[in-house]
Design a protein around this motif. Structure first.
Motif, PDB file in Angstrom:
ATOM      1  N   VAL A   1       0.870  -1.174   0.000  1.00 50.66           N
ATOM      2  CA  VAL A   1       0.000   0.000   0.000  1.00 50.66           C
ATOM      3  C   VAL A   1       0.912   1.230   0.000  1.00 50.66           C
ATOM      4  O   VAL A   1       1.684   1.426   0.944  1.00 50.66           O
ATOM      5  CB  VAL A   1      -0.936   0.021   1.225  1.00 50.66           C
ATOM      6  CG1 VAL A   1      -1.739   1.318   1.270  1.00 50.66           C
ATOM      7  CG2 VAL A   1      -1.864  -1.191   1.209  1.00 50.66           C
ATOM      8  N   LEU A   2       0.830   2.017  -1.052  1.00 55.61           N
ATOM      9  CA  LEU A   2       1.739   3.149  -1.244  1.00 55.61           C
ATOM     10  C   LEU A   2       0.946   4.448  -1.359  1.00 55.61           C
ATOM     11  O   LEU A   2       0.406   4.769  -2.414  1.00 55.61           O
ATOM     12  CB  LEU A   2       2.577   2.925  -2.505  1.00 55.61           C
ATOM     13  CG  LEU A   2       3.477   4.068  -2.987  1.00 55.61           C
ATOM     14  CD1 LEU A   2       4.449   4.504  -1.897  1.00 55.61           C
ATOM     15  CD2 LEU A   2       4.243   3.638  -4.241  1.00 55.61           C
ATOM     16  N   PRO A   3       0.852   5.214  -0.268  1.00 51.17           N
ATOM     17  CA  PRO A   3       0.123   6.485  -0.331  1.00 51.17           C
ATOM     18  C   PRO A   3       1.023   7.632  -0.786  1.00 51.17           C
ATOM     19  O   PRO A   3       2.251   7.562  -0.694  1.00 51.17           O
ATOM     20  CB  PRO A   3      -0.317   6.693   1.126  1.00 51.17           C
ATOM     21  CG  PRO A   3       0.766   6.038   1.928  1.00 51.17           C
ATOM     22  CD  PRO A   3       1.270   4.876   1.100  1.00 51.17           C
ATOM     23  N   ALA A   4       0.397   8.708  -1.291  1.00 52.09           N
ATOM     24  CA  ALA A   4       1.080   9.961  -1.635  1.00 52.09           C
ATOM     25  C   ALA A   4       2.211   9.764  -2.641  1.00 52.09           C
ATOM     26  O   ALA A   4       3.259  10.377  -2.533  1.00 52.09           O
ATOM     27  CB  ALA A   4       1.604  10.639  -0.370  1.00 52.09           C
ATOM     28  N   MET A   5       1.981   8.916  -3.646  1.00 56.09           N
ATOM     29  CA  MET A   5       3.006   8.696  -4.671  1.00 56.09           C
ATOM     30  C   MET A   5       2.797   9.705  -5.795  1.00 56.09           C
ATOM     31  O   MET A   5       2.329   9.377  -6.885  1.00 56.09           O
ATOM     32  CB  MET A   5       2.928   7.264  -5.206  1.00 56.09           C
ATOM     33  CG  MET A   5       4.115   6.914  -6.090  1.00 56.09           C
ATOM     34  SD  MET A   5       5.657   7.117  -5.180  1.00 56.09           S
ATOM     35  CE  MET A   5       6.845   7.074  -6.513  1.00 56.09           C
ATOM     36  N   ALA A   6       3.153  10.964  -5.478  1.00 62.76           N
ATOM     37  CA  ALA A   6       2.899  12.061  -6.399  1.00 62.76           C
ATOM     38  C   ALA A   6       3.990  13.103  -6.217  1.00 62.76           C
ATOM     39  O   ALA A   6       5.005  12.862  -5.558  1.00 62.76           O
ATOM     40  CB  ALA A   6       1.512  12.658  -6.134  1.00 62.76           C
ATOM     41  N   PHE A   7       3.780  14.269  -6.818  1.00 56.41           N
ATOM     42  CA  PHE A   7       4.767  15.337  -6.690  1.00 56.41           C
ATOM     43  C   PHE A   7       5.023  15.657  -5.230  1.00 56.41           C
ATOM     44  O   PHE A   7       6.174  15.775  -4.795  1.00 56.41           O
ATOM     45  CB  PHE A   7       4.281  16.581  -7.449  1.00 56.41           C
ATOM     46  CG  PHE A   7       5.216  17.750  -7.346  1.00 56.41           C
ATOM     47  CD1 PHE A   7       6.357  17.802  -8.119  1.00 56.41           C
ATOM     48  CD2 PHE A   7       4.943  18.794  -6.474  1.00 56.41           C
ATOM     49  CE1 PHE A   7       7.237  18.880  -8.021  1.00 56.41           C
ATOM     50  CE2 PHE A   7       5.811  19.877  -6.366  1.00 56.41           C
ATOM     51  CZ  PHE A   7       6.957  19.919  -7.144  1.00 56.41           C
ATOM     52  N   PHE A   8       3.954  15.852  -4.462  1.00 52.89           N
ATOM     53  CA  PHE A   8       4.098  16.029  -3.023  1.00 52.89           C
ATOM     54  C   PHE A   8       3.986  14.664  -2.346  1.00 52.89           C
ATOM     55  O   PHE A   8       3.034  13.930  -2.559  1.00 52.89           O
ATOM     56  CB  PHE A   8       3.012  16.961  -2.473  1.00 52.89           C
ATOM     57  CG  PHE A   8       3.124  18.386  -2.951  1.00 52.89           C
ATOM     58  CD1 PHE A   8       4.259  19.135  -2.688  1.00 52.89           C
ATOM     59  CD2 PHE A   8       2.094  18.967  -3.661  1.00 52.89           C
ATOM     60  CE1 PHE A   8       4.369  20.453  -3.125  1.00 52.89           C
ATOM     61  CE2 PHE A   8       2.192  20.281  -4.098  1.00 52.89           C
ATOM     62  CZ  PHE A   8       3.332  21.023  -3.838  1.00 52.89           C
ATOM     63  N   GLY A   9       4.956  14.327  -1.538  1.00 50.87           N
ATOM     64  CA  GLY A   9       4.937  13.048  -0.831  1.00 50.87           C
ATOM     65  C   GLY A   9       5.904  12.055  -1.421  1.00 50.87           C
ATOM     66  O   GLY A   9       6.809  11.574  -0.743  1.00 50.87           O
ATOM     67  N   GLY A  10       5.734  11.723  -2.701  1.00 49.81           N
ATOM     68  CA  GLY A  10       6.587  10.724  -3.336  1.00 49.81           C
ATOM     69  C   GLY A  10       7.912  11.286  -3.810  1.00 49.81           C
ATOM     70  O   GLY A  10       8.978  10.755  -3.487  1.00 49.81           O
TER      71      GLY A  10
END
Length: 345
Positions: free
Chosen positions: A125-134
Motif C-alpha cells: 500500500v503506497l500512499p502519496a506517490m505524487a509530486f508532493f509526498g513521493g
C-alpha cells in the motif's frame, strides 16, 4: 510480464487521473477507468475502454471495478473520502494500492489504519506517490544515501506559478478542516501540531533562481512519508511565497494545457538538503507541471511493485519501497535530478 496487465484508475476523469491513464497506455498497461461519476467516465473513455463506475461507499461496486486488475491507482480526492474504501477493496482483491494523495491527514490515516493488515497479508500500500509526498521522499532518500542518520532534512519547493485544480482546492479545504486550521510539523523526531503562523524566510535555491522568499513549514505529504523510514530528527518543508499567493487567490485559473500531452507551462524546482556531522548533501529536481509529473511517479511505482522490485511490504513510502536513486534515474524523461555533496557551510 508487466506490460499488458490491467490497472484500475479510480478518478480516471480527473485532471491527474487523465495523465495517469495516458502514462499507463504509453507504458503498455491496460487501464480500467473507474470513479464515482459514470457520465464523466464515459466522456473521457476511448473506443474499447473498460469503464466501471463505482460509488466509493459501495464495496460490491468497488470489487467489480477492481476485478481482474493487477493494481489500482487512486487519483480521486478528497482522499479523506476515497482512500480507506479503495485500500479496503485492494486488500480484498489481493492487489497493490497506490494513490496520489496530497492530504496529510489522509496519508497519516493510511499508515495508521492499514499498516498491520497490509503487512500481515503481504500487500503493498503506497500512499502519496505524487509530486508532493513521493518525489520529495525519493529525493531525500537518495540524498541521504549511505549515511546511517542525518541531523536534519529540508525540502524546498519553487514553483513559477501554481494554478490549482478544483480537486486541489477541495482536498485542501478538507485537510485544513480536519486539523482545525493548525499546522503540522516534524521536529525532535515526532509530529507536532502548531497554532502559530508559518514563518517566512529566504531560501537560496540553485541557479538560476537564487534567493527566494519562502513559507517555512509549508505542509505537504512529505512531512508524513519521509519520517516513516528516514533516520532524521527534523524535517522541514518550504514553498515559494509567490506560488502560495496563486493558490490562495480564489479566482486563479485552473491549469491550462499548452502542449499535446496536456501539460501546463508551469515549471518547478525541488531543492532537498540533508545535513549530518558537518557534511551536506543536496538533491535537486527540475521539471514541468506538478500534476502531469505525478503520473510517471505513480505508474513507475506500479511497474516496480508488479515486477517485484520492492524492498519491503505493507504500507510504505516511496523511499522505503524502492531504490530511490535508481527510481529517479528512470524519471529522466520527465525530471532532471542532480546529486551533490560538500562540507556544511
Amino acid at each position: 510480464m508487466v506490460a499488458g496487465q490491467m490497472v484500475a484508475v479510480y478518478g480516471a476523469y480527473g485532471h491527474t487521473g487523465r495523465f495517469v491513464v495516458a502514462e499507463l497506455l504509453e507504458r503498455g498497461f491496460v487501464p480500467v477507468l473507474s470513479g464515482r461519476d459514470a457520465d464523466k467516465l464515459k466522456a473521457v473513455a476511448m473506443d474499447g475502454s473498460d469503464v466501471r463506475p463505482a460509488p466509493v461507499d459501495d464495496p460490491a461496486a468497488l470489487d467489480r471495478a477492481l476485478a481482474g486488475a493487477a493494481a489500482v491507482i487512486n487519483c480521486a480526492g478528497p482522499f479523506a473520502t476515497t482512500a480507506a474504501p479503495l485500500v479496503e477493496a485492494a486488500l480484498r482483491a489481493g492487489i497493490p494500492y497506490v494513490d496520489v494523495a496530497g492530504e496529510v491527514e489522509a496519508t497519516l490515516d493510511t499508515f495508521a489504519h492499514f499498516a498491520d493488515r497490509a503487512r500481515a497479508t503481504g500487500a503493498v500500500v503506497l500512499p502519496a506517490m505524487a509530486f508532493f509526498g513521493g518525489l520529495g521522499d525519493l529525493l531525500a532518500t537518495a540524498a541521504l544515501g549511505d549515511w546511517e542518520k542525518a541531523d536534519e532534512a529540508h525540502i524546498a519547493y519553487a514553483l513559477d506559478s501554481w494554478h490549482p485544480t478544483p480537486a486541489t482546492r477541495a482536498s485542501g479545504a478538507v485537510s485544513r478542516a480536519r486539523r482545525g486550521g493548525r499546522r503540522l510539523r516534524f521536529a525532535d523526531g515526532r509530529m507536532e501540531y502548531r497554532d502559530d503562523s508559518a514563518p517566512t524566510l529566504d531560501w537560496v535555491f540553485p541557479d538560476p533562481l537564487g534567493s527566494r522568499t519562502v513559507y517555512g513549514e509549508f505542509l505537504t505529504a512529505d512531512v508524513v512519508t519521509a519520517p516513516t523510514h528516514l533516520p532524521v530528527a527534523e524535517l522541514s518543508t518550504y514553498m515559494t511565497v509567490d506560488a502560495i499567493k496563486d493558490v490562495l487567490t480564489p479566482d486563479s485559473p485552473a491549469p491550462a494545457a499548452v502542449d499535446e500531452r496536456g501539460r501546463s507551462a508551469q515549471t518547478f524546482l525541488v531543492d532537498v538538503v540533508v545535513r549530518s556531522d558537518g557534511r551536506e548533501r543536496r538533491a535537486v529536481a527540475r521539471g514541468r507541471d506538478i500534476y502531469a509529473v505525478s503520473a510517471p511517479l505513480a505508474v513507475e511505482a506500479v511497474h516496480r511493485i508488479l515486477a517485484g522490485r520492492t524492498r519491503t511490504l505493507g504500507v510504505a513510502s516511496a523511499g522505503a519501497l524502492f531504490d530511490a536513486a535508481d527510481f529517479l534515474r528512470t524519471l529522466s524523461p520527465h525530471i532532471s535530478v542532480e546529486l551533490s555533496e560538500r562540507p556544511r557551510m
